[in-house]
Design an enzyme around this catalytic site. Sequence first.
Site: not given
Ligand code: NAD
Length: 497
Positions: A180, A255, A289, A390
């Site tokens: 997803k 992550e 991230c 962040e």
């Molecule tokens: P997000 O948490 O808003 O969304 C991530 C994913 O989760 C999306 O596909 C979203 O649709 C899904 N999602 C949202 N709510 C959900 C729920 N209730 N149940 C299941 N899935 C759900 O994050 P984002 O804004 O897309 O990405 C940015 C974040 O990702 C930043 O905090 C960044 O640091 C982090 N990130 C971490 C890493 C790592 O490896 N540590 C790498 C890249 C990004």
Amino acid sequence: MSETTYDLPDGRLFVGGKWETGSGAEIVSTFSHDGSENRRLSGASVEDGLRAIARAKAAQSDPAWLDLLPHQRARYLARIADGIEANVDRISYIQTRDTGKTRTETTALAMSAAGTFRYFAAVLETADEDLTARRGDCLTLSVHEPIGLVGAITPWNSPIASDAQKVAPALAAGNAVLLKPSSWSPLVSLELARIIEEAGLPEGLFSVLPGSGREIGNLLVEHPDIGRISFTGGTETGRRIGEQAGRKLMPLSLELGGKSPTIVFSDADMDQAIAGVLFGIFSSSGQSCIAGSRLFVAREIYDTFVARLVEATEKLVVGSPFEAATQVAPLVTFEHREAVEAYIALAREEGGRVLTGGERPEGDAYAQGAYLKPTIIEGLTNDSRTCREEIFGPVLVVLPFEDEADVIAQSNDNDYGLACGIWTKDFARAWRLARAIDAGTVWINTYKQFSISTPFGGDGASGIGREKGRQGMRVYQRQKAIYHGLGDGPLPWARLS
Ligand code: NAD
């Protein structure tokens, strides 16, 4: 840089190996350089998700997949790697349109995705099962079996690379995978589906289901047939998924976000440190991230270093992701730019002084895009919200430090524990700090360098578990102990003789 344009995926979803129009809410992918629409598509509904799960279950338990020997399964991964490599420019183009990231960066991400599939093909071919030490009259083995169905949930910032880091090891381990992607970047994951289909992976083993996190993400987390979740995204989302997984007693990896410290000592090579700090925070427009978003500079060089850093920041080229010279491209969406701008306003309220940036660039070239100037802020304390949270944009906070103990304390005084950068010529000090800082990854005299063979992940609010490396495949398997009795007679307890 290539001027070639490619057709974007047509917007159909990949539901258990079949291309179908989604029946969920509409998703609009836009190009953040000029606000133009890339594609309008219907996302996955819960019914679409359930169909994908049923097809995945049938495909995963089919002996045509389940009984493949490791080297036979590895062939599929190698073919997917070939397919990605043959389509690097197309993938880069689609991902640049989807996320606004520079072509240079999306090309590198596509190449890394190919490398990930190739690496896990090799891991699979070379993984051994364990014959463990005997403690009795048995042959004792520890073997690994697939979990079954894996839900992979990914964010928008590096989709092809984060998709590959989950899909490759999970398939190598013998599972089916339901991916997803984020609704902000659905297209490049659909392109990955096309490549995987072309590689001949048996139908049903892979799905791409763009859609709302609360519906499709939630379905994957809650469904009883999904045996593991691999999630990359924000910390709050990760916490919620962790709670749900806990109730289901389902293993997962998270992550999550970061607020990574970069530390510059007075003996550091200044040019190297400045280049490293700039790359660490402003590449990907800070939407990374592992962005080095908290900079600690030794008090004795603070004024000189920060002055040079500001000067170098003002020379960075902000521009279209399709221009080869561009270093700082637009943010992913207009909505995200507003969230980052709100943090700059908060920093000002908290007493921060904006040394450079802090506003949108002026001029026709930027007028239609989600651009924001690289921003450096000083005058805050490490406990301010701006320093703790962040921001996920091109915003760097700079703080002075007195000595080693002070910088270790300040660095570790944060909920996140993802990455850290250390700039010094003193080998022993670098080693001491590397061991003392709470972070999943430490870079010494470099930053944002990666190897697929090196496990990656965060601690604290940055997550649970590690991806990549040889163990990266094992987390998608169950370990089973087998004791094969070697004795000639019955077990003595029953006293049959
Ligand atoms: P997000 O948490 O808003 O969304 C991530 C994913 O989760 C999306 O596909 C979203 O649709 C899904 N999602 C949202 N709510 C959900 C729920 N209730 N149940 C299941 N899935 C759900 O994050 P984002 O804004 O897309 O990405 C940015 C974040 O990702 C930043 O905090 C960044 O640091 C982090 N990130 C971490 C890493 C790592 O490896 N540590 C790498 C890249 C990004």
